[in-house]
Write an enzyme that holds these catalytic residues in place. Sequence first.
Site, PDB file in Angstrom:
ATOM      1  N   SER A   4      84.560 -59.467 104.225  1.00 14.94           N
ATOM      2  CA  SER A   4      83.272 -58.822 103.965  1.00 14.94           C
ATOM      3  C   SER A   4      82.080 -59.482 104.646  1.00 14.94           C
ATOM      4  CB  SER A   4      83.009 -58.742 102.455  1.00 14.94           C
ATOM      5  OG  SER A   4      82.896 -60.030 101.892  1.00 14.94           O
ATOM      6  N   LYS A  53      76.911 -58.991  94.558  1.00 10.51           N
ATOM      7  CA  LYS A  53      76.298 -59.545  95.761  1.00 10.51           C
ATOM      8  C   LYS A  53      74.798 -59.238  95.812  1.00 10.51           C
ATOM      9  CE  LYS A  53      80.594 -59.645  98.359  1.00 10.51           C
ATOM     10  NZ  LYS A  53      81.414 -59.134  99.466  1.00 10.51           N
TER      11      LYS A  53
END
Length: 364
Positions: free
Chosen positions: A254, A299
């Site tokens: 990611s 996140k």
Amino acid sequence: MSSRRSNGTTVGVVALSVALVALVGLTFIPTQYVIQRPGPVFDTLGTALGADGTEVPLIEVDGAKTYPTGGSLDLLTVQTVGNRQRTPTWFELALAWFDPTRAVVPIDAVFPEGVTSEQRDERNAALMVDSQHEATAAALTELGYDVGAQVEVVSVIEGSPAEGNLQEGDRILAVDGADVDSATLLRDAIQKAKGAEVELSVLRDGETRTVAITPQKTTDADGATVWLIGISLTTDYDFPIDVRLQLDNVGGPSAGMMFALGIIDTLTPGELNGGKKVAGTGTIDAAGEVGPIGGIRQKLYGALDAGATVFLAPESNCDEVVGHIPDGLQVYRTGSLDESLDILKVIAEDGDTSKLPVCTASVR
């Protein structure tokens, strides 16, 4: 009156005792969930701990001129609380359920049945290495370098159309006459054929040969038609300059987009982010396409806690972003490296951000 009060008190004590026993009992009953929370944040323009415990530049380049940077281009991580050996208690799950920075997810989604923690860590480490290669390829291609991509077969699925036609180590040179310089290009060509035979030019043991394969029809998790020939691929690159991404003990793909942006900022004059604190996430391939990631809500909060004011989110994660953006963080959606660079240009120049793409309920 005294007797009734005494009876009521007794009933209350008994009820409280039962509740406490039940609560304690719940702490010992195994659960089938784990908790995800914001993990460490790393500035791709800064430093990280190397394998020997010393601080090293997260991005280091040899063979090309580098330039000073400012602000930050943060990559985000997610930490998992619990595993198959020790799952969170029901009490811990209840607390996490009401905490917007955390997510309660089925254990099978993070620790698949039959996969050991060591195997999971190895897979995530491999994904991180692949992500770094793809990010470097995407960044250098954006800057005009030839990255010398070579697509090779890693394995062939038994009983698939490729069995008997391709083998491990084959280098795919072309598909239907078009040069292949990425696994994405090959996959796209197979999909566009819609089941028709494809002709591959293959280099094996120093000799070039041509093989014809008819893709097999299947469906993905969303029910969409997908055509496969039954191989897994890897892409090797011959980079003209040495780019080292030095980040240990972090796995998964990611961070790809932020790696690519950090490399570009390091190799170009000026500050890509205008000296501001920017964070983001998203996979990336060598063609610069940005893909979805997991744990984006965690996140978002990790970015805010680290001081970021701007966040770049993959377009394909927008359905998870809408309605979950913490105050103080401006989120822009992106589907490619070029789009991310366009957004940062406006940010750096203090331009009109009202026209930048954002996540809406209709974006998929």
